[in-house]
Design a protein around this motif. Structure first.
Motif, PDB file in Angstrom:
ATOM      1  N   ARG A  47       0.780  -1.349  -0.043  1.00  0.00           N
ATOM      2  CA  ARG A  47      -0.061   0.043   0.033  1.00  0.00           C
ATOM      3  C   ARG A  47       0.816   1.406  -0.108  1.00  0.00           C
ATOM      4  N   ASP A  48       2.106   1.215   0.464  1.00  0.00           N
ATOM      5  CA  ASP A  48       2.881   2.249   0.657  1.00  0.00           C
ATOM      6  C   ASP A  48       3.582   2.665  -0.647  1.00  0.00           C
ATOM      7  N   GLU A  49       2.823   3.050  -1.556  1.00  0.00           N
ATOM      8  CA  GLU A  49       3.302   3.570  -3.020  1.00  0.00           C
ATOM      9  C   GLU A  49       4.174   4.853  -2.588  1.00  0.00           C
ATOM     10  N   LEU A  50       5.244   4.946  -3.726  1.00  0.00           N
ATOM     11  CA  LEU A  50       6.126   6.139  -3.647  1.00  0.00           C
ATOM     12  C   LEU A  50       5.143   7.438  -4.082  1.00  0.00           C
ATOM     13  N   SER A  51       5.455   8.440  -3.618  1.00  0.00           N
ATOM     14  CA  SER A  51       4.574   9.716  -3.713  1.00  0.00           C
ATOM     15  C   SER A  51       5.267  10.199  -5.237  1.00  0.00           C
ATOM     16  N   THR A  52       4.356  11.088  -5.501  1.00  0.00           N
ATOM     17  CA  THR A  52       4.665  12.155  -6.595  1.00  0.00           C
ATOM     18  C   THR A  52       6.049  12.552  -6.578  1.00  0.00           C
ATOM     19  N   GLU A  53       6.403  13.133  -5.675  1.00  0.00           N
ATOM     20  CA  GLU A  53       7.778  13.749  -5.445  1.00  0.00           C
ATOM     21  C   GLU A  53       8.850  12.484  -5.563  1.00  0.00           C
ATOM     22  N   GLU A  54       8.598  11.396  -5.062  1.00  0.00           N
ATOM     23  CA  GLU A  54       9.548  10.369  -4.908  1.00  0.00           C
ATOM     24  C   GLU A  54       9.691   9.768  -6.388  1.00  0.00           C
ATOM     25  N   TRP A  55       8.552   9.706  -7.238  1.00  0.00           N
ATOM     26  CA  TRP A  55       8.641   9.367  -8.658  1.00  0.00           C
ATOM     27  C   TRP A  55       9.334  10.252  -9.322  1.00  0.00           C
ATOM     28  N   ILE A 260      11.092  -0.257 -11.350  1.00  0.00           N
ATOM     29  CA  ILE A 260      11.038   0.205  -9.985  1.00  0.00           C
ATOM     30  C   ILE A 260       9.558   0.062  -9.722  1.00  0.00           C
ATOM     31  N   ALA A 261       9.198  -1.139  -8.537  1.00  0.00           N
ATOM     32  CA  ALA A 261       8.024  -1.483  -8.086  1.00  0.00           C
ATOM     33  C   ALA A 261       7.128  -0.322  -7.327  1.00  0.00           C
ATOM     34  N   PRO A 262       5.827  -0.361  -7.361  1.00  0.00           N
ATOM     35  CA  PRO A 262       5.234   0.668  -6.461  1.00  0.00           C
ATOM     36  C   PRO A 262       5.742   1.033  -5.223  1.00  0.00           C
ATOM     37  N   ASP A 263       6.320   0.129  -4.399  1.00  0.00           N
ATOM     38  CA  ASP A 263       7.035   0.383  -3.054  1.00  0.00           C
ATOM     39  C   ASP A 263       8.337   1.010  -3.233  1.00  0.00           C
ATOM     40  N   GLY A 264       8.877   1.327  -4.370  1.00  0.00           N
ATOM     41  CA  GLY A 264      10.285   1.885  -4.713  1.00  0.00           C
ATOM     42  C   GLY A 264      11.349   0.776  -4.545  1.00  0.00           C
ATOM     43  N   VAL A 283      14.684   2.284  -3.588  1.00  0.00           N
ATOM     44  CA  VAL A 283      14.897   3.673  -4.023  1.00  0.00           C
ATOM     45  C   VAL A 283      14.758   4.721  -2.934  1.00  0.00           C
ATOM     46  N   ARG A 284      14.227   4.003  -1.699  1.00  0.00           N
ATOM     47  CA  ARG A 284      13.897   4.930  -0.417  1.00  0.00           C
ATOM     48  C   ARG A 284      15.362   4.826   0.208  1.00  0.00           C
ATOM     49  N   ASP A 285      16.009   4.162   0.203  1.00  0.00           N
ATOM     50  CA  ASP A 285      17.107   4.026   0.956  1.00  0.00           C
ATOM     51  C   ASP A 285      18.556   4.094   0.237  1.00  0.00           C
ATOM     52  N   TRP A 290      23.331   3.805  -7.429  1.00  0.00           N
ATOM     53  CA  TRP A 290      23.999   2.624  -6.516  1.00  0.00           C
ATOM     54  C   TRP A 290      23.342   1.287  -7.049  1.00  0.00           C
ATOM     55  N   ILE A 291      21.870   1.263  -6.933  1.00  0.00           N
ATOM     56  CA  ILE A 291      21.313   0.199  -7.095  1.00  0.00           C
ATOM     57  C   ILE A 291      21.584  -0.411  -8.569  1.00  0.00           C
ATOM     58  N   TRP A 292      21.927   0.456  -9.695  1.00  0.00           N
ATOM     59  CA  TRP A 292      22.079  -0.328 -10.754  1.00  0.00           C
ATOM     60  C   TRP A 292      23.527  -0.583 -10.953  1.00  0.00           C
ATOM     61  N   HIS A 293      24.369   0.187 -10.516  1.00  0.00           N
ATOM     62  CA  HIS A 293      25.950  -0.290 -10.527  1.00  0.00           C
ATOM     63  C   HIS A 293      26.462  -1.124  -9.545  1.00  0.00           C
ATOM     64  N   ASP A 294      25.856  -0.944  -8.217  1.00  0.00           N
ATOM     65  CA  ASP A 294      26.614  -1.358  -7.310  1.00  0.00           C
ATOM     66  C   ASP A 294      25.897  -2.743  -6.396  1.00  0.00           C
ATOM     67  N   SER A 295      24.453  -2.526  -6.487  1.00  0.00           N
ATOM     68  CA  SER A 295      23.848  -3.378  -5.873  1.00  0.00           C
ATOM     69  C   SER A 295      24.136  -4.759  -5.823  1.00  0.00           C
TER      70      SER A 295
END
Ligand code: SF4
Ligand code: SF4
Lengths: 390, 99
Positions: A47-55, A260-264, A283-285, A290-295
């Protein structure tokens, strides 16, 4: 002077390390209930979707990483009221923006607003050529509205991709479905196999088409493609259960595609969360960079060093990347195994057994429709122990 | 869009509105974007397509490119490969005749 291009001048891009495709699943909410839906079985819990600003931050960072193509999808993305605002932001940033929709919630007013916001293309899903059949399959009165939406999309000058799933219930209607695509003046037709994960996996015994259905459709599509040359581009993907070869994993895990899933949660493909023994970063953390290159998640199946036999020594690996990691996990217990759809896989018997099971004489089971709490995932985890080949 | 249609020197082409053609900094090149696809263009291809603005006959595009890449020896092949490229682009639906 520089070499002037001949016919082979245009390079289709490999990403050269950049995620060319950013796929934003804005929400898992959806008014429909398709029993092959690719969303998680417990979609209702996100339920905890990214907000407009986060998107918007996601869009900016994706562009900085070099993403060119952007897909807004879901669930039904239009459930969110900020799609127009996000499309405007995306156009400003220079994306080619695709809206991937069931058509539910699309009105002429919203179409006009989306056009103004700079939307480039709409992919509309439609399940059959028959009102009663479509409505039964998606669990709602949707067919008539989808046809109206298709006409509006064309009337407003958008390029239109029609996406039609190929399942047992509809494949015998291929001729009528192709005629419908022509009548609706689709620019692209994706007449494609559903992927057997999540809801489709639950319903596989009832949805899996027969080999004869697939072969017949293949012939019809070939003839149609010839006739429509220059007017419509048609994708028909052979069914991997019958090919003896796996579907290629995009351009390889973590090479061009970033979901990117609804919860980021950042995912190398939309289905990746079916692999229960992996952790995917949010993407919240973390930054997208970093996610793309290093995770660890995005690096786990990059390149070829993770491959096992028979993929490791197989010339096909440059083309199919050993098939689908999600299917390997779901059907063999180890995501690094060769996709069992490959006839060379020591686990290929699980595919043969699935086909046998699906067509064993029996009373047909009801379809489990994608609805909140239709199933409980409370007692399902991953594999207890990966099975060994016989 | 017949693939065998020969390009004439007084034809005017424009980018098919289905495609988005632009310079892309991160690729250091021109790109063509379309539903679910990307084509990266080399320098020559980018130079030609950026002149397909609907108001320039092919003959003028040839003149302009000859000026930029003035090298008498390659000028003969320039015209031929430019026409070939336009034919291919047309067959692929990237450009269309301005009506
Ligand atoms: S597959 Fe059906 S239920 Fe699932 S998101 Fe798409 S339209 Fe909705
Ligand atoms: S063995 Fe692996 S690389 Fe070879 S065809 Fe099968 S899946 Fe592809």
């Amino acid at each position: 002077m520089p070499v002037l291009p001949g016919s082979d001048s245009s390079l289709s891009l490999d990403g050269q390390g950049k995620p060319l495709w950013l796929c934003c699943e804005l929400t898992y909410r959806c008014p429909l209930a398709c029993p092959w839906c690719s969303n998680p079985l417990d979609f209702d819990l996100y339920r905890d979707e990214l907000s407009t600003e986060e998107w918007k931050r996601v869009l900016r960072e994706g562009r900085e990483l070099g993403a060119l193509q952007l897909g807004f999808t879901g669930g039904e993305p239009l459930v969110r009221k900020d799609v127009e605002e996000l499309v405007a932001e995306a156009s400003e940033l220079g994306y080619y923006t695709n809206l991937i929709t069931s058509g539910m919630g699309l009105t002429e007013k919203r179409l006009v607003a989306l056009k103004q916001a700079g939307l480039n293309q709409i992919q509309l899903s439609i399940q059959s050529c028959d009102r009663d059949l479509t409505d039964k399959l998606v669990g709602a009165k949707a067919h008539k509205h989808k046809l109206e939406v298709a006409r509006l999309i064309k009337a407003h000058g958008f390029p239109m991709v029609l996406n039609v799933p190929t399942i047992r219930q509809t494949l015998d209607r291929t001729e009528d479905i192709l005629a419908m695509a022509e009548e609706l003046k689709a620019d692209y037709l994706e007449y494609v196999q559903i992927q057997y994960y999540n809801w489709a996996w639950l319903n596989r015994d009832e949805l899996l088409p027969t080999r004869e259905q697939v072969e017949r459709a293949d012939e019809l599509v070939k003839a149609f493609r010839e006739r429509m040359a220059g007017r419509m581009t048609i994708y028909f993907v052979d069914h991997d259960y019958y090919m003896g070869r796996p579907k290629a994993c995009m351009n390889g895990w973590g090479t061009i595609h970033f979901t990117i899933a609804p919860d980021g949660t950042g995912l190398p493909c939309q289905e990746a969360r079916v692999i229960k023994d992996m952790d995917f970063p949010s993407v919240r953390d973390h930054s997208l960079e970093w996610i793309w290159h290093d995770s660890p998640a995005f690096n786990r199946f990059r390149g070829e060093s993770w491959m096992k036999e028979p993929c490791r020594g197989c010339p096909e690996r440059k083309k199919d990347f050993g098939g689908c990691r999600c299917q390997a996990y779901l059907l063999t217990g180890d995501a690094a195994n060769t996709d069992p759809a490959c006839a060379l896989s020591p686990h290929h018997h699980v595919i043969e057994a699935a086909i046998e099971d699906a067509f064993r004489p029996r009373v047909h089971r009801p379809l489990v429709m994608r609805r909140p709490r239709a199933v409980s995932t409370a007692f399902t985890g991953g594999w207890d122990e990966a099975p060994s080949p016989p | 869009m017949a693939a065998d249609a020969r390009v004439q020197l007084d034809d005017c082409f424009e980018i098919n509105p289905m495609y988005l053609f632009r310079w892309e900094e991160t690729q250091d090149s021109h790109v063509l974007l379309y539903p679910e696809g990307v084509v990266k263009l080399n320098e020559g291809a980018g130079a030609i397509l950026s002149r397909c603005t609907g108001d320039k006959p092919v003959a003028r595009i040839i003149e302009e490119l000859k000026e930029i890449y003035s090298d008498p020896e390659s000028n003969a092949t320039l015209e031929k490969s430019l026409l070939e490229f336009l034919e291919v682009s047309h067959a692929r639906g990237w450009i269309k005749l301005k009506s």
